[in-house]
Design a protein around this motif. Structure first.
Motif, PDB file in Angstrom:
ATOM      1  N   LYS A  15       0.833  -1.201   0.000  1.00 39.31           N
ATOM      2  CA  LYS A  15       0.000   0.000   0.000  1.00 39.31           C
ATOM      3  C   LYS A  15       0.871   1.256   0.000  1.00 39.31           C
ATOM      4  O   LYS A  15       0.609   2.205  -0.743  1.00 39.31           O
ATOM      5  CB  LYS A  15      -0.929  -0.007   1.211  1.00 39.31           C
ATOM      6  CG  LYS A  15      -1.958   1.093   1.179  1.00 39.31           C
ATOM      7  CD  LYS A  15      -2.962   0.881   2.306  1.00 39.31           C
ATOM      8  CE  LYS A  15      -4.162   1.763   2.124  1.00 39.31           C
ATOM      9  NZ  LYS A  15      -5.222   1.458   3.098  1.00 39.31           N
ATOM     10  N   GLN A  16       1.922   1.257   0.789  1.00 35.71           N
ATOM     11  CA  GLN A  16       2.820   2.416   0.832  1.00 35.71           C
ATOM     12  C   GLN A  16       3.516   2.607  -0.508  1.00 35.71           C
ATOM     13  O   GLN A  16       3.665   3.734  -0.977  1.00 35.71           O
ATOM     14  CB  GLN A  16       3.828   2.251   1.974  1.00 35.71           C
ATOM     15  CG  GLN A  16       4.505   3.519   2.378  1.00 35.71           C
ATOM     16  CD  GLN A  16       3.548   4.601   2.866  1.00 35.71           C
ATOM     17  OE1 GLN A  16       2.375   4.392   3.141  1.00 35.71           O
ATOM     18  NE2 GLN A  16       4.044   5.805   2.949  1.00 35.71           N
ATOM     19  N   GLY A  54      -9.798  -4.585  -4.061  1.00 28.25           N
ATOM     20  CA  GLY A  54     -11.075  -4.190  -3.467  1.00 28.25           C
ATOM     21  C   GLY A  54     -11.094  -2.735  -3.040  1.00 28.25           C
ATOM     22  O   GLY A  54     -12.147  -2.086  -3.057  1.00 28.25           O
ATOM     23  N   GLU A  55      -9.947  -2.199  -2.682  1.00 26.33           N
ATOM     24  CA  GLU A  55      -9.819  -0.794  -2.284  1.00 26.33           C
ATOM     25  C   GLU A  55      -9.596   0.120  -3.496  1.00 26.33           C
ATOM     26  O   GLU A  55      -9.418   1.319  -3.340  1.00 26.33           O
ATOM     27  CB  GLU A  55      -8.670  -0.636  -1.289  1.00 26.33           C
ATOM     28  CG  GLU A  55      -8.923  -1.349   0.019  1.00 26.33           C
ATOM     29  CD  GLU A  55      -7.728  -1.324   0.961  1.00 26.33           C
ATOM     30  OE1 GLU A  55      -6.748  -0.602   0.686  1.00 26.33           O
ATOM     31  OE2 GLU A  55      -7.782  -2.034   1.971  1.00 26.33           O
ATOM     32  N   ARG A  56      -9.543  -0.462  -4.673  1.00 21.24           N
ATOM     33  CA  ARG A  56      -9.364   0.231  -5.944  1.00 21.24           C
ATOM     34  C   ARG A  56      -7.995   0.894  -6.080  1.00 21.24           C
ATOM     35  O   ARG A  56      -7.818   1.830  -6.838  1.00 21.24           O
ATOM     36  CB  ARG A  56     -10.494   1.234  -6.171  1.00 21.24           C
ATOM     37  CG  ARG A  56     -11.848   0.512  -6.201  1.00 21.24           C
ATOM     38  CD  ARG A  56     -12.996   1.365  -6.543  1.00 21.24           C
ATOM     39  NE  ARG A  56     -12.856   1.813  -7.927  1.00 21.24           N
ATOM     40  CZ  ARG A  56     -13.523   2.842  -8.403  1.00 21.24           C
ATOM     41  NH1 ARG A  56     -14.333   3.515  -7.650  1.00 21.24           N
ATOM     42  NH2 ARG A  56     -13.367   3.202  -9.657  1.00 21.24           N
ATOM     43  N   ALA A 109       1.450  16.329   0.738  1.00 20.61           N
ATOM     44  CA  ALA A 109       0.476  15.237   0.585  1.00 20.61           C
ATOM     45  C   ALA A 109       0.021  14.716   1.943  1.00 20.61           C
ATOM     46  O   ALA A 109      -1.164  14.417   2.139  1.00 20.61           O
ATOM     47  CB  ALA A 109       1.081  14.106  -0.249  1.00 20.61           C
ATOM     48  N   GLU A 110       0.937  14.639   2.895  1.00 19.92           N
ATOM     49  CA  GLU A 110       0.580  14.183   4.239  1.00 19.92           C
ATOM     50  C   GLU A 110      -0.269  15.214   4.966  1.00 19.92           C
ATOM     51  O   GLU A 110      -1.193  14.867   5.693  1.00 19.92           O
ATOM     52  CB  GLU A 110       1.850  13.885   5.048  1.00 19.92           C
ATOM     53  CG  GLU A 110       2.619  12.698   4.529  1.00 19.92           C
ATOM     54  CD  GLU A 110       3.989  12.556   5.173  1.00 19.92           C
ATOM     55  OE1 GLU A 110       4.385  13.420   5.985  1.00 19.92           O
ATOM     56  OE2 GLU A 110       4.673  11.576   4.856  1.00 19.92           O
ATOM     57  N   ASN A 136      -7.916   9.531   0.154  1.00 19.20           N
ATOM     58  CA  ASN A 136      -6.562   9.993   0.468  1.00 19.20           C
ATOM     59  C   ASN A 136      -5.521   9.023  -0.052  1.00 19.20           C
ATOM     60  O   ASN A 136      -4.499   9.431  -0.612  1.00 19.20           O
ATOM     61  CB  ASN A 136      -6.392  10.175   1.984  1.00 19.20           C
ATOM     62  CG  ASN A 136      -6.955  11.477   2.500  1.00 19.20           C
ATOM     63  OD1 ASN A 136      -7.079  12.452   1.760  1.00 19.20           O
ATOM     64  ND2 ASN A 136      -7.290  11.514   3.772  1.00 19.20           N
ATOM     65  N   ASP A 137      -5.765   7.729   0.122  1.00 16.38           N
ATOM     66  CA  ASP A 137      -4.828   6.716  -0.368  1.00 16.38           C
ATOM     67  C   ASP A 137      -4.700   6.786  -1.885  1.00 16.38           C
ATOM     68  O   ASP A 137      -3.599   6.713  -2.431  1.00 16.38           O
ATOM     69  CB  ASP A 137      -5.283   5.312   0.036  1.00 16.38           C
ATOM     70  CG  ASP A 137      -5.090   5.022   1.510  1.00 16.38           C
ATOM     71  OD1 ASP A 137      -4.252   5.683   2.151  1.00 16.38           O
ATOM     72  OD2 ASP A 137      -5.789   4.122   2.028  1.00 16.38           O
ATOM     73  N   ARG A 138      -5.820   6.922  -2.575  1.00 15.35           N
ATOM     74  CA  ARG A 138      -5.808   6.915  -4.044  1.00 15.35           C
ATOM     75  C   ARG A 138      -5.240   8.210  -4.624  1.00 15.35           C
ATOM     76  O   ARG A 138      -4.723   8.211  -5.742  1.00 15.35           O
ATOM     77  CB  ARG A 138      -7.211   6.649  -4.564  1.00 15.35           C
ATOM     78  CG  ARG A 138      -7.667   5.229  -4.231  1.00 15.35           C
ATOM     79  CD  ARG A 138      -9.100   4.970  -4.588  1.00 15.35           C
ATOM     80  NE  ARG A 138      -9.287   5.010  -6.017  1.00 15.35           N
ATOM     81  CZ  ARG A 138     -10.487   5.153  -6.591  1.00 15.35           C
ATOM     82  NH1 ARG A 138     -11.567   5.271  -5.854  1.00 15.35           N
ATOM     83  NH2 ARG A 138     -10.594   5.178  -7.899  1.00 15.35           N
ATOM     84  N   LEU A 139      -5.319   9.308  -3.890  1.00 19.81           N
ATOM     85  CA  LEU A 139      -4.838  10.597  -4.390  1.00 19.81           C
ATOM     86  C   LEU A 139      -3.419  10.940  -3.929  1.00 19.81           C
ATOM     87  O   LEU A 139      -2.841  11.933  -4.390  1.00 19.81           O
ATOM     88  CB  LEU A 139      -5.790  11.718  -3.947  1.00 19.81           C
ATOM     89  CG  LEU A 139      -7.103  11.819  -4.699  1.00 19.81           C
ATOM     90  CD1 LEU A 139      -8.065  12.773  -3.996  1.00 19.81           C
ATOM     91  CD2 LEU A 139      -6.865  12.258  -6.140  1.00 19.81           C
TER      92      LEU A 139
END
Length: 195
Positions: A15-16, A54-56, A109-110, A136-139
């Motif tokens: 994910k990171q 699933g989280e796209r 971003a953070e 937030n994760d996707r952007l």
């Protein structure tokens, strides 16, 4: 070693990697190569890739996985959805500055991520917070590009943090419209990072 900690480590690492844009959009994500890179067996890597699908954050590509290709309409939709979710908060504003993170080591971003999660948290709606967190994760990788495209992101976020409740809606709208207008340039920067 317990399977849950291995999965958690692999999932967090993947994910990171995706959030930071360390793989180019459209790149194939080979479970075997990722297993070697993450010092894990292929099973937790596949499981993490399925969860991220699933989280796209990952696309299923026929028999495999790939980093999603982000188009201009896709990115515009993500920004617009982020704005809609934030405006749905009953009283966006009055956000404690301590939740935002400051200092030279904190990326824009953070800061944006913390600000928007904080606004969603104020809504008291756990589903709204989950949706903003997923956005937030996707952007995140695109927000890294925002910092180099816009010269005043730090001031812009500071104005949002300091805004009173009645003016934050206007500032949120301006913030998102500005990014929607710059979508072609932001995508060029995002794709150039790996070109």
């Amino acid at each position: 070693m317990n399977a849950a900690p291995v999965f958690d480590r692999v999932y967090s690492g993947l994910k990171q990697m995706l959030r930071q844009g360390r793989r180019s959009p459209g790149a194939r994500l080979d479970p075997a190569a990722l297993a070697d890179e993450l010092a894990a067996s292929i099973t937790p890597v596949r499981d993490a890739l399925y969860r991220l699908t699933g989280e796209r954050m990952v696309d299923g590509a026929g028999e495999g996985f790939q980093v999603p290709l982000l188009t201009e309409p896709d990115l515009r939709d993500l920004y617009a959805w982020n704005l809609q979710l934030l405006l749905a908060a009953p009283r966006p504003g009055d956000l404690p500055a301590a939740q935002i993170g400051t200092g030279p080591s904190v990326l824009i971003a953070e800061r944006a991520e913390a600000l928007f999660a904080g606004i969603a948290r104020l809504s008291g709606n756990c589903e709204q917070l989950a949706a903003v967190t997923a956005l937030n994760d996707r952007l995140y990788a695109v927000r890294i590009c925002e910092e180099s495209w816009f010269g005043d992101c730090e001031e812009e976020l500071a104005a949002l943090v300091q805004a009173e409740s009645r003016e934050i809606r206007v500032l949120l709208g301006r913030y998102h419209r500005r990014r929607i207008a710059a979508v072609p340039e932001l995508l060029r920067l995002r794709y150039r990072a790996h070109g």
